[in-house]
Design a protein around this motif. Sequence first.
Motif, mmCIF file in Angstrom:
data_model
loop_
_atom_site.group_PDB
_atom_site.id
_atom_site.type_symbol
_atom_site.label_atom_id
_atom_site.label_comp_id
_atom_site.label_asym_id
_atom_site.label_seq_id
_atom_site.Cartn_x
_atom_site.Cartn_y
_atom_site.Cartn_z
ATOM 1 N N TYR A 12 -3.508 53.812 13.796
ATOM 2 C CA TYR A 12 -2.909 52.688 14.510
ATOM 3 C C TYR A 12 -1.389 52.832 14.584
ATOM 4 O O TYR A 12 -0.730 53.082 13.571
ATOM 5 N N ASN A 13 -0.839 52.670 15.779
ATOM 6 C CA ASN A 13 0.613 52.717 15.960
ATOM 7 C C ASN A 13 0.960 51.808 17.132
ATOM 8 O O ASN A 13 0.638 52.108 18.286
ATOM 9 N N LEU A 14 1.581 50.678 16.825
ATOM 10 C CA LEU A 14 1.805 49.692 17.893
ATOM 11 C C LEU A 14 2.834 50.178 18.910
ATOM 12 O O LEU A 14 2.815 49.749 20.057
ATOM 13 N N ARG A 15 3.739 51.113 18.502
ATOM 14 C CA ARG A 15 4.701 51.655 19.480
ATOM 15 C C ARG A 15 3.970 52.482 20.534
ATOM 16 O O ARG A 15 4.304 52.435 21.724
ATOM 17 N N ALA A 16 2.929 53.220 20.112
ATOM 18 C CA ALA A 16 2.128 53.989 21.067
ATOM 19 C C ALA A 16 1.386 53.051 22.012
ATOM 20 O O ALA A 16 1.299 53.298 23.222
ATOM 21 N N ILE A 17 0.866 51.941 21.472
ATOM 22 C CA ILE A 17 0.172 50.952 22.310
ATOM 23 C C ILE A 17 1.141 50.357 23.328
ATOM 24 O O ILE A 17 0.821 50.228 24.512
ATOM 25 N N CYS A 18 2.351 50.010 22.873
ATOM 26 C CA CYS A 18 3.357 49.454 23.797
ATOM 27 C C CYS A 18 3.688 50.440 24.914
ATOM 28 O O CYS A 18 3.800 50.046 26.089
ATOM 29 N N SER A 19 3.840 51.714 24.582
ATOM 30 C CA SER A 19 4.185 52.705 25.609
ATOM 31 C C SER A 19 3.042 52.857 26.606
ATOM 32 O O SER A 19 3.264 53.061 27.799
ATOM 33 N N GLN A 20 1.787 52.733 26.131
ATOM 34 C CA GLN A 20 0.637 52.778 27.040
ATOM 35 C C GLN A 20 0.660 51.595 28.002
ATOM 36 O O GLN A 20 0.403 51.732 29.200
ATOM 37 N N ILE A 21 1.000 50.423 27.486
ATOM 38 C CA ILE A 21 1.063 49.216 28.325
ATOM 39 C C ILE A 21 2.144 49.374 29.390
ATOM 40 O O ILE A 21 1.921 49.092 30.577
ATOM 41 N N ILE A 22 3.327 49.846 28.981
ATOM 42 C CA ILE A 22 4.423 50.028 29.943
ATOM 43 C C ILE A 22 4.049 51.082 30.987
ATOM 44 O O ILE A 22 4.325 50.928 32.182
ATOM 45 N N GLN A 39 -5.439 46.143 26.355
ATOM 46 C CA GLN A 39 -5.194 46.687 25.009
ATOM 47 C C GLN A 39 -5.435 45.662 23.901
ATOM 48 O O GLN A 39 -5.215 45.954 22.724
ATOM 49 N N ALA A 40 -5.882 44.456 24.281
ATOM 50 C CA ALA A 40 -5.967 43.353 23.305
ATOM 51 C C ALA A 40 -6.779 43.719 22.076
ATOM 52 O O ALA A 40 -6.404 43.374 20.940
ATOM 53 N N ASN A 41 -7.882 44.426 22.257
ATOM 54 C CA ASN A 41 -8.746 44.762 21.117
ATOM 55 C C ASN A 41 -8.149 45.825 20.207
ATOM 56 O O ASN A 41 -8.636 46.043 19.097
ATOM 57 N N ASN A 42 -7.093 46.506 20.688
ATOM 58 C CA ASN A 42 -6.458 47.559 19.887
ATOM 59 C C ASN A 42 -5.275 47.042 19.060
ATOM 60 O O ASN A 42 -4.653 47.809 18.332
ATOM 61 N N ILE A 43 -4.960 45.752 19.210
ATOM 62 C CA ILE A 43 -3.767 45.194 18.564
ATOM 63 C C ILE A 43 -4.200 44.230 17.459
ATOM 64 O O ILE A 43 -5.020 43.342 17.698
ATOM 65 N N THR A 44 -3.640 44.390 16.275
ATOM 66 C CA THR A 44 -3.969 43.463 15.192
ATOM 67 C C THR A 44 -3.294 42.116 15.446
ATOM 68 O O THR A 44 -2.256 42.040 16.124
ATOM 69 N N ASP A 45 -3.861 41.057 14.886
ATOM 70 C CA ASP A 45 -3.328 39.710 15.114
ATOM 71 C C ASP A 45 -1.876 39.602 14.650
ATOM 72 O O ASP A 45 -1.056 38.959 15.305
ATOM 73 N N LYS A 46 -1.559 40.260 13.533
ATOM 74 C CA LYS A 46 -0.182 40.124 13.013
ATOM 75 C C LYS A 46 0.840 40.831 13.898
ATOM 76 O O LYS A 46 2.021 40.506 13.871
ATOM 77 N N ASP A 47 0.396 41.803 14.715
ATOM 78 C CA ASP A 47 1.321 42.551 15.580
ATOM 79 C C ASP A 47 1.390 42.018 17.015
ATOM 80 O O ASP A 47 2.222 42.463 17.800
ATOM 81 N N ARG A 48 0.522 41.060 17.340
ATOM 82 C CA ARG A 48 0.420 40.624 18.746
ATOM 83 C C ARG A 48 1.753 40.113 19.296
ATOM 84 O O ARG A 48 2.162 40.452 20.403
ATOM 85 N N ALA A 49 2.433 39.299 18.502
ATOM 86 C CA ALA A 49 3.709 38.725 18.965
ATOM 87 C C ALA A 49 4.757 39.814 19.181
ATOM 88 O O ALA A 49 5.513 39.765 20.150
ATOM 89 N N LEU A 50 4.803 40.817 18.287
ATOM 90 C CA LEU A 50 5.795 41.890 18.431
ATOM 91 C C LEU A 50 5.484 42.748 19.658
ATOM 92 O O LEU A 50 6.406 43.139 20.393
#
Length: 430
Positions: A12-22, A39-50
């Motif tokens: 899991y790497n939220l920066r990679a998820i963000c780059s995929q979204i962009i 990507q909602a299912n790939n993001i943990t609840d604690k990271d959603r806001a970030l």
Amino acid sequence: MVLKTQIKPKPYNLRAICSQIIYDVLDQGSSLSSALSQQANNITDKDRALVQEICFGIMRVLPELEFYIQSLMAKPLTGKNRIIHYLLMVGIYQILYTRVPEHAAVGDTVNGVNVLRKPALKGMVNGVLRTFLREKAELTQLFLAKGNTSLHPSWLVKRIKHAYPNDWQTIIDNNNQKPPMWLRVNRQYYSVPDYQMLLQSQNISSTSDPQLSSALQLDVPVGVNKLPEFERGVVTVQDRSAQQAAFLLEPQNGELILDLCAAPGGKTTHILELAPQANVLAVDIDPERVKRIDENLSRLKLNAQVIVGDGIAPEQWAHGQQFDRILLDAPCSATGVIRRHPDIKWLRRESDIAELVQLQFQILTNIWPYLKSGGTLIYATCSILPDENRLQIERFLAIVPDAKLVNDIIQYLPTINGGDGFFYAKLIKT
């Protein structure tokens, strides 16, 4: 049909998820809300806001981030390496605009390279981000001197300048701010002061609007799960300017009312809050968005007939009915809600405007025969461009003899502690 690259990062790497979204927005043409939900299912609840903060923030300041990357790299990343370009944006945005410690922003962004399966570029990403840290002050000054500080595409700045020669800079500045969070209180349950007290009991402070009897602005936005009795339908998140639509329509119990281009249903539910015994038909062309109307009606325990239909061809679904009132929330450029949806700046093209103007005119002229004599039609957009608004209505009135404008047209502009940019014209059939 373009197939989107779907990456399910492991580890899991939220920066990679963000780059995929962009990447999905800027290279694949998805809306930001759609890319986030993918990507909602790939993001943990604690990271959603970030994740939301990073992705919305990048869309707001995109030209600034592009300027820094171009300044730091000899050659742009292209083709299959393009997603690493967006990973660099994620890193730089965090350094500039979030409270993530700089070393963590760099380290986690560099780790994202492996997750995106581009290990050969790890050294380059690390080098660019560390150079940015060293030269941040100088690069920022250079951007202010030479960059696109409006943070808007030039064609849109030109149109806003032309339409609002005295206010264009304020409009641009307001577009670049985070939007306020407005609530619409369902007065079948609570008065606005009573709901305000309920919010206060949860340590949520708010400000009422003296000119709008249903509206509350939260001093600090919160998730809907924090709003008291949200699931019971007591309150709806809806911008102040959007709340005006149902009030202008003045729905009455027993009337047959059409909400055209109704998704996601915020205005449909407001009509029924004001006139619970009205017979409302909600129509939208997008089957997926029509589901949202049903969800909103269900949460608020309200009843309307909801169908998929094309506003250009009412003969296919209206079955010859004539309506007492019609709310036409016309498809538009959405230039009035840029602060709420900053991806609009980069997804919209100047050539879209003329096409939208023609589509709006077709829908307006084709639905007019379905309004009863003496009936009311509200023409609404979330645009600030005159072509879609004032000029559109002037053109319509010039060729439709039984259409009459009631009062003046209303053009709201986005304001810091006010509503978004919306346009309203109230027409009656004489």
